[in-house]
Write a protein that holds these residues in place. Structure first.
Motif, mmCIF file in Angstrom:
data_model
loop_
_atom_site.group_PDB
_atom_site.id
_atom_site.type_symbol
_atom_site.label_atom_id
_atom_site.label_comp_id
_atom_site.label_asym_id
_atom_site.label_seq_id
_atom_site.Cartn_x
_atom_site.Cartn_y
_atom_site.Cartn_z
ATOM 1 N N SER A 145 56.625 12.482 -129.641
ATOM 2 C CA SER A 145 56.950 11.752 -129.166
ATOM 3 C C SER A 145 55.968 11.076 -128.539
ATOM 4 O O SER A 145 55.341 10.124 -127.339
ATOM 5 N N LEU A 146 55.249 12.319 -128.089
ATOM 6 C CA LEU A 146 53.255 12.173 -127.071
ATOM 7 C C LEU A 146 52.626 10.975 -127.871
ATOM 8 O O LEU A 146 52.289 10.263 -127.524
ATOM 9 N N TYR B 258 53.690 8.760 -130.441
ATOM 10 C CA TYR B 258 54.211 7.762 -129.985
ATOM 11 C C TYR B 258 54.565 6.998 -128.895
ATOM 12 O O TYR B 258 53.413 5.494 -129.153
ATOM 13 N N HIS B 259 54.056 7.395 -127.791
ATOM 14 C CA HIS B 259 53.281 6.656 -126.427
ATOM 15 C C HIS B 259 52.265 5.956 -126.352
ATOM 16 O O HIS B 259 51.881 4.586 -125.880
ATOM 17 N N ARG C 152 52.055 3.548 -129.400
ATOM 18 C CA ARG C 152 52.348 2.352 -128.371
ATOM 19 C C ARG C 152 51.638 2.056 -127.022
ATOM 20 O O ARG C 152 52.030 0.130 -126.635
ATOM 21 N N GLY C 153 51.301 2.670 -126.204
ATOM 22 C CA GLY C 153 50.548 2.001 -124.743
ATOM 23 C C GLY C 153 49.127 1.392 -124.601
ATOM 24 O O GLY C 153 48.555 0.944 -124.383
ATOM 25 N N THR D 204 56.809 2.684 -134.938
ATOM 26 C CA THR D 204 56.277 1.917 -133.667
ATOM 27 C C THR D 204 57.112 0.188 -134.101
ATOM 28 O O THR D 204 56.925 -0.278 -133.264
#
Length: 593
Positions: free
Chosen positions: A302-303, A305-306, A309-310, A390
């Motif tokens: 999840s880390l 992924y963010h 995505r960011g 993503t």
């Protein structure tokens, strides 16, 4: 133009060789040919003439512009045009005839004086008698040239001066209109748009005129590009995909079975024997797989992924392309590392007792390098899978941008390069491995949807997965079609590649190991196991630790048997198809021979 230059040259010869006499004494001069110069009068005239020449200098002759009035009513030389000029040839008779020229004016008569070699001035009246037959020849030449008709004098509008009409032979516009192609230029066509359109309609250029007519060879080339090469290439890629799947299933089923059998034999006999090269290779691969899965378990998906995505500066498709490049680099390096590890395993299994320590240390060092290399490769594949996930989850057409950028960059980097048949063979194998990696990425996306998606998600997942696969198939077909077209590679080359792959399936070893498909499933296996582990964790019931261990063992055994059955089916089907295709190729070769 030649007439005007000849006239000017003749006038200057007549007026400039011996000097000009005064106009008022022109009537008193006598021709040297008609009267002898033995009399005293003639001597006195010569003395008087020589004194005048010493005392008087004739002013320079200036050409006056048309329409300018003359001083004293005398008409200038430039205002006259010759009536007839006989073209001077190389002979002396023609040059003497050319000197007898008659000028005619309206109300004005200019007496032309010819200067002899001794300085005498010959008047017009005497020139008539002295020239003799030359004048008659000039008249005949003038009658033979109709263009040299006498020019008429026209008075100016203000009544002053005389203007000479333009000579027809000097009219350049008229001459070019009558002889438009004198300089070898193409005659101008009619500038009418309607006539131009009619000319193009009936006799102009057409597309058929710019392209040569094709033949059966050209037709076969078109059919190869559109049908034969895509079909044979896709057939080869699908066969190679199942070969990679078979190798992947062998890593998850055959290798653990071998290790379990070895451990059971040691426990049963209670004797530790030196393992052979195959057993050492299996141990080394198992250690790499276990440490790779353990390393990925410590990574928070999840880390990542963010973080991906960011990204605002670096777009998702740029991140995906960068990771794909690192994937290919890790594939090449991992193959070399694994070959070194297998060589160390063989050396350790066959070494003597004295060199056992050295061979063991070298094997451990090669094992550490292999673990590091494949852990990095596994992390690259996991990041690539997260990037694809993503793009699929995003609602701003990021997946479409990813597919367009990645696939067309692949076409640009491969199609317009000169490749040989061997390089094309390796390129097809890279496409096969890429197809398998994309499948593992989609399996990762499926697992993430199972764990985190809310609401109906399966339909959208199928649509996105189908879009990814269709784009990959289409891009591979276009790439290989034009590679074969530009490099003049026939579709039968892909059949030869498939035949080599079938021989590899049947373990029919050839001397050229470059023809084998080299696929190392360690990094994809680490990613798949890391992704499926949380999914299995959701299936475990709550309860005491012993109960949870029981369910873990149960799901592991069921999964192993399922994978083993799948491995058996894939292996048997591949061997049957490989045998059939090799026999078919053999019959075709015999039929051709």
């Amino acid at each position: 133009m030649p007439l005007r230059s000849a006239t000017r040259q003749l006038s200057f010869e007549l007026l400039g060789e011996g000097g000009l006499a005064a106009a008022d004494d022109a009537d008193d001069d006598l021709s040297p040919r008609s009267l002898p110069d033995t009399t005293s009068d003639g001597q006195r005239r010569r003395r008087r003439r020589s004194k005048r020449k010493r005392g008087l200098r004739s002013p320079p002759i200036e050409e006056e512009k048309e329409g300018t009035p003359r001083r004293g009513g005398v008409v200038g030389v430039s205002d006259l045009v010759s009536v007839s000029v006989v073209e001077r040839e190389s002979s002396d008779a023609e040059r003497s005839a050319a000197s007898c020229v008659t000028y005619v004016g309206v109300g004005v008569e200019l007496r032309q004086r010819s200067v002899s070699g001794s300085g005498r001035v010959v008047s017009r009246e005497d020139a008539t008698s002295s020239c003799g037959s030359s004048a008659r020849e000039s008249a005949a030449a003038a009658a033979a040239v109709p263009e040299a008709a006498p020019a008429a004098w026209r008075p100016e509008a203000n009544g002053g001066g005389k203007k000479l009409e333009k000579e027809d032979s000097l009219d350049w516009e008229r001459y070019m209109k009558e002889n438009g192609n004198v300089l070898g230029e193409v005659e101008r066509l009619d500038n009418s748009p309607f006539r131009y359109f009619l000319g193009e309609l009936y006799g102009g250029n057409s597309l058929r005129g710019t392209i040569s007519a094709g033949n059966d060879k050209k037709r076969q080339r078109v059919y190869n590009t559109m049908f034969h090469v895509p079909w044979r290439c896709e057939r080869l890629i699908v066969a190679g995909f199942f070969v990679c799947l078979d190798s992947f299933l062998s890593l998850l089923t055959i290798m653990p079975a071998r290790i379990a059998i070895t451990v059971w034999r040691v426990l049963k006999t209670r004797q530790f024997l030196r393992p052979n090269a195959a057993d050492l290779s299996d141990y080394g691969c198992f250690v790499v797989l276990a440490l790779g899965v353990a390393s990925l378990q410590m990574i928070d998906i999840s880390l990542i992924y963010h973080v991906i995505r960011g990204q605002g500066t670096i777009k998702l498709y740029v991140v995906y392309n960068v990771l794909e490049i690192f994937d290919k680099l890790c594939q090449s390096f991992g193959e070399d590392v694994l070959q070194v590890l297998f060589n160390s395993a063989e050396g350790l299994s066959t070494c003597s007792t004295d060199n056992a320590t050295f061979e063991l240390m070298r094997f451990i060092l090669d094992e550490a390098i292999a673990v590091l290399a494949f852990v990095v490769h596994s992390f690259v594949l996991l990041a690539q899978a997260i990037t694809l996930s993503t793009c699929i989850i995003a609602h701003n057409n990021a997946l479409l941008a990813l597919l367009v950028s990645n696939n067309f960059a692949e076409i640009k980097s491969n199609v317009f390069k000169r490749v040989s048949k061997e390089n094309l063979h390796n390129l097809v194998y890279y496409d096969i491995i890429e197809r398998f990696h994309i499948t593992s990425f989609l399996l990762f996306v499926l697992a993430q949807n199972i764990l985190e998606a809310e609401g109906p998600w399966f339909d959208s997942f199928l649509i996105n997965a189908s879009l990814v696969f269709m784009c990959e198939v289409l891009i591979d077909a276009i790439k290989h079609s034009f590679l074969a077209k530009f490099n003049e590679i026939k579709p039968v080359a892909y059949s030869e590649f498939l035949e080599d792959l079938c021989k590899q399936i049947l373990n029919d070893k050839t001397d050229d190991r470059q023809k084998d498909l080299t696929f190392i499933p360690l990094a994809p296996a680490c990613v798949v196991i890391r992704v499926l582990t949380p999914v299995y964790a959701t299936l475990l019931p709550a309860g005491p630790f012993i109960w949870r261990v029981f369910w873990i063992l149960l799901w592991s055994v069921l999964t192993y048997f399922m994978l083993a059955v799948f491995k058996i089916l894939v292996g048997l089907v591949l061997r049957c198809l490989a045998t059939w295709y090799v026999n078919l190729r053999l019959k075709n070769k015999q039929h051709v021979d």
